[in-house]
Design a protein around this motif. Structure first.
Motif, PDB file in Angstrom:
ATOM      1  N   GLN A  82     -43.351  50.224  16.908  1.00  0.00           N
ATOM      2  CA  GLN A  82     -42.941  49.230  17.887  1.00  0.00           C
ATOM      3  C   GLN A  82     -43.639  49.422  19.230  1.00  0.00           C
ATOM      4  O   GLN A  82     -43.981  48.446  19.908  1.00  0.00           O
ATOM      5  CB  GLN A  82     -41.418  49.308  18.093  1.00  0.00           C
ATOM      6  CG  GLN A  82     -40.602  48.863  16.902  1.00  0.00           C
ATOM      7  CD  GLN A  82     -40.740  47.384  16.627  1.00  0.00           C
ATOM      8  OE1 GLN A  82     -40.584  46.553  17.520  1.00  0.00           O
ATOM      9  NE2 GLN A  82     -41.049  47.045  15.398  1.00  0.00           N
ATOM     10  N   MET A  83     -43.847  50.669  19.603  1.00  0.00           N
ATOM     11  CA  MET A  83     -44.361  50.973  20.934  1.00  0.00           C
ATOM     12  C   MET A  83     -45.825  51.387  20.941  1.00  0.00           C
ATOM     13  O   MET A  83     -46.404  51.655  21.995  1.00  0.00           O
ATOM     14  CB  MET A  83     -43.489  52.059  21.577  1.00  0.00           C
ATOM     15  CG  MET A  83     -42.040  51.618  21.745  1.00  0.00           C
ATOM     16  SD  MET A  83     -40.962  52.920  22.391  1.00  0.00           S
ATOM     17  CE  MET A  83     -41.625  53.090  24.060  1.00  0.00           C
ATOM     18  N   ASN A  84     -46.396  51.475  19.757  1.00  0.00           N
ATOM     19  CA  ASN A  84     -47.823  51.805  19.615  1.00  0.00           C
ATOM     20  C   ASN A  84     -48.184  53.097  20.336  1.00  0.00           C
ATOM     21  O   ASN A  84     -49.143  53.173  21.101  1.00  0.00           O
ATOM     22  CB  ASN A  84     -48.695  50.653  20.140  1.00  0.00           C
ATOM     23  CG  ASN A  84     -50.148  50.796  19.737  1.00  0.00           C
ATOM     24  OD1 ASN A  84     -50.450  51.351  18.675  1.00  0.00           O
ATOM     25  ND2 ASN A  84     -51.049  50.307  20.565  1.00  0.00           N
ATOM     26  N   ARG A  85     -47.374  54.134  20.069  1.00  0.00           N
ATOM     27  CA  ARG A  85     -47.624  55.441  20.657  1.00  0.00           C
ATOM     28  C   ARG A  85     -46.958  56.495  19.770  1.00  0.00           C
ATOM     29  O   ARG A  85     -45.991  56.204  19.061  1.00  0.00           O
ATOM     30  CB  ARG A  85     -47.061  55.541  22.067  1.00  0.00           C
ATOM     31  CG  ARG A  85     -45.607  55.171  22.209  1.00  0.00           C
ATOM     32  CD  ARG A  85     -44.969  55.782  23.436  1.00  0.00           C
ATOM     33  NE  ARG A  85     -44.785  57.229  23.266  1.00  0.00           N
ATOM     34  CZ  ARG A  85     -44.288  58.019  24.224  1.00  0.00           C
ATOM     35  NH1 ARG A  85     -43.969  57.513  25.399  1.00  0.00           N
ATOM     36  NH2 ARG A  85     -44.121  59.303  24.006  1.00  0.00           N
ATOM     37  N   TYR A 134     -38.700  58.476  31.329  1.00  0.00           N
ATOM     38  CA  TYR A 134     -39.530  59.445  30.625  1.00  0.00           C
ATOM     39  C   TYR A 134     -40.527  58.761  29.692  1.00  0.00           C
ATOM     40  O   TYR A 134     -41.691  59.173  29.600  1.00  0.00           O
ATOM     41  CB  TYR A 134     -38.640  60.395  29.835  1.00  0.00           C
ATOM     42  CG  TYR A 134     -39.397  61.486  29.105  1.00  0.00           C
ATOM     43  CD1 TYR A 134     -40.028  62.514  29.807  1.00  0.00           C
ATOM     44  CD2 TYR A 134     -39.489  61.487  27.718  1.00  0.00           C
ATOM     45  CE1 TYR A 134     -40.727  63.506  29.151  1.00  0.00           C
ATOM     46  CE2 TYR A 134     -40.182  62.480  27.045  1.00  0.00           C
ATOM     47  CZ  TYR A 134     -40.807  63.488  27.767  1.00  0.00           C
ATOM     48  OH  TYR A 134     -41.502  64.459  27.099  1.00  0.00           O
ATOM     49  N   LEU A 135     -40.079  57.700  29.010  1.00  0.00           N
ATOM     50  CA  LEU A 135     -40.949  56.992  28.071  1.00  0.00           C
ATOM     51  C   LEU A 135     -41.730  55.871  28.749  1.00  0.00           C
ATOM     52  O   LEU A 135     -42.537  55.200  28.109  1.00  0.00           O
ATOM     53  CB  LEU A 135     -40.118  56.419  26.925  1.00  0.00           C
ATOM     54  CG  LEU A 135     -39.422  57.460  26.048  1.00  0.00           C
ATOM     55  CD1 LEU A 135     -38.563  56.776  24.990  1.00  0.00           C
ATOM     56  CD2 LEU A 135     -40.440  58.387  25.377  1.00  0.00           C
ATOM     57  N   GLU A 136     -41.467  55.674  30.049  1.00  0.00           N
ATOM     58  CA  GLU A 136     -42.168  54.669  30.850  1.00  0.00           C
ATOM     59  C   GLU A 136     -42.015  53.274  30.251  1.00  0.00           C
ATOM     60  O   GLU A 136     -42.955  52.486  30.203  1.00  0.00           O
ATOM     61  CB  GLU A 136     -43.645  55.043  31.004  1.00  0.00           C
ATOM     62  CG  GLU A 136     -43.847  56.378  31.718  1.00  0.00           C
ATOM     63  CD  GLU A 136     -45.305  56.746  31.875  1.00  0.00           C
ATOM     64  OE1 GLU A 136     -46.136  56.266  31.072  1.00  0.00           O
ATOM     65  OE2 GLU A 136     -45.614  57.510  32.810  1.00  0.00           O
ATOM     66  N   ARG A 137     -40.808  52.985  29.815  1.00  0.00           N
ATOM     67  CA  ARG A 137     -40.462  51.664  29.290  1.00  0.00           C
ATOM     68  C   ARG A 137     -39.089  51.263  29.829  1.00  0.00           C
ATOM     69  O   ARG A 137     -38.075  51.840  29.444  1.00  0.00           O
ATOM     70  CB  ARG A 137     -40.425  51.673  27.751  1.00  0.00           C
ATOM     71  CG  ARG A 137     -41.775  51.856  27.073  1.00  0.00           C
ATOM     72  CD  ARG A 137     -42.654  50.620  27.282  1.00  0.00           C
ATOM     73  NE  ARG A 137     -43.879  50.712  26.518  1.00  0.00           N
ATOM     74  CZ  ARG A 137     -44.066  50.134  25.332  1.00  0.00           C
ATOM     75  NH1 ARG A 137     -43.085  49.450  24.763  1.00  0.00           N
ATOM     76  NH2 ARG A 137     -45.215  50.260  24.695  1.00  0.00           N
ATOM     77  N   LYS A 138     -39.044  50.277  30.713  1.00  0.00           N
ATOM     78  CA  LYS A 138     -37.796  49.889  31.345  1.00  0.00           C
ATOM     79  C   LYS A 138     -36.786  49.327  30.349  1.00  0.00           C
ATOM     80  O   LYS A 138     -35.577  49.361  30.589  1.00  0.00           O
ATOM     81  CB  LYS A 138     -38.068  48.868  32.451  1.00  0.00           C
ATOM     82  CG  LYS A 138     -38.818  49.442  33.636  1.00  0.00           C
ATOM     83  CD  LYS A 138     -38.988  48.408  34.730  1.00  0.00           C
ATOM     84  CE  LYS A 138     -39.690  49.005  35.939  1.00  0.00           C
ATOM     85  NZ  LYS A 138     -39.888  48.019  37.027  1.00  0.00           N
TER      86      LYS A 138
END
Length: 219
Positions: A82-85, A134-138
């Protein structure tokens, strides 16, 4: 398949600890213990939590009902897609990165032996802003709530030592069978006084702080 009859026992894939540090997030300094790193050696665990592990916000984290935070590595592939990481153990701030223990088959009051310790499921993990930071996703808080991939907490009934690679042995269950998924349904998708809320509040092993919070819905 129920936990009791699963052929392959759930496993502690990674044991993660970390002491609180000051971190710069979104232009602010935050004192947090969210950042956890894998440790390869045995670690003592008690009602106070794991050795060499701590929380920066003791009002909302830690304490006997939240001695260890647990997250299923079974969710990591989905999040990665989903987050491509990539995701590494401890990415959700968890102490125990596990296999085979998911929200839909873990119940409030389930008791396990892990290493030489005995632990009990007490409540879901409720995501806070530190996960998003931490994951830099609001959007992470809402996505965790929507998916139900929350993780959960253990209290410690018998202190002991745990090590990455230990397997969880289910011992017994205390309560009415309310799953962590059920808890998340009550927390995020129901309002007011509902049958599932009543069932959850009837769970003898439910964390006291969450019981107090949800009891307010009864009016």
């Amino acid at each position: 398949m129920s936990i009791e009859t699963t052929a392959i026992l759930p496993e502690l894939l990674s044991l993660n600890t970390g002491m609180p540090v000051n971190v710069e997030w979104d232009g602010k300094t935050v004192f947090t213990g969210f950042i956890k790193k894998p440790v390869p050696h045995p670690v003592n665990i008690s009602s106070d939590g794991l050795e060499q592990d701590g929380q920066g916000d003791l009002k909302n984290h830690g304490g006997p009902d939240k001695a260890a935070c647990v997250y299923s590595a079974d969710h990591y592939l989905w999040w990665s897609e989903q987050m491509n990481r990539p995701f590494e153990a401890g990415a959700f701030g968890e102490n125990f990165t596990v296999s085979g223990l998911q929200e839909q088959n873990v119940r409030i009051g389930d008791v396990y032996r892990i290493g030489s310790a005995v632990v009990q499921v007490s409540q879901p993990r409720q995501p806070c802003f530190k996960l998003s930071a931490y994951l830099e996703r609001k959007e992470m808080i809402m996505r965790v709530r929507d998916t139900g991939y929350s993780g959960f907490y253990f209290r410690v009934l018998e202190p002991g030592q745990v090590t990455a690679g230990d397997r969880f042995e289910w011992i017994c269950h205390e309560g009415n069978g309310t799953t962590i998924a059920d808890c998340n349904q009550v927390l995020y998708h129901e309002r007011g006084d509902t049958p599932l809320l009543r069932q959850l509040l009837n769970e003898p092993a439910l964390a006291s702080s969450l019981h107090k919070h949800l009891s307010k819905r009864l009016g």
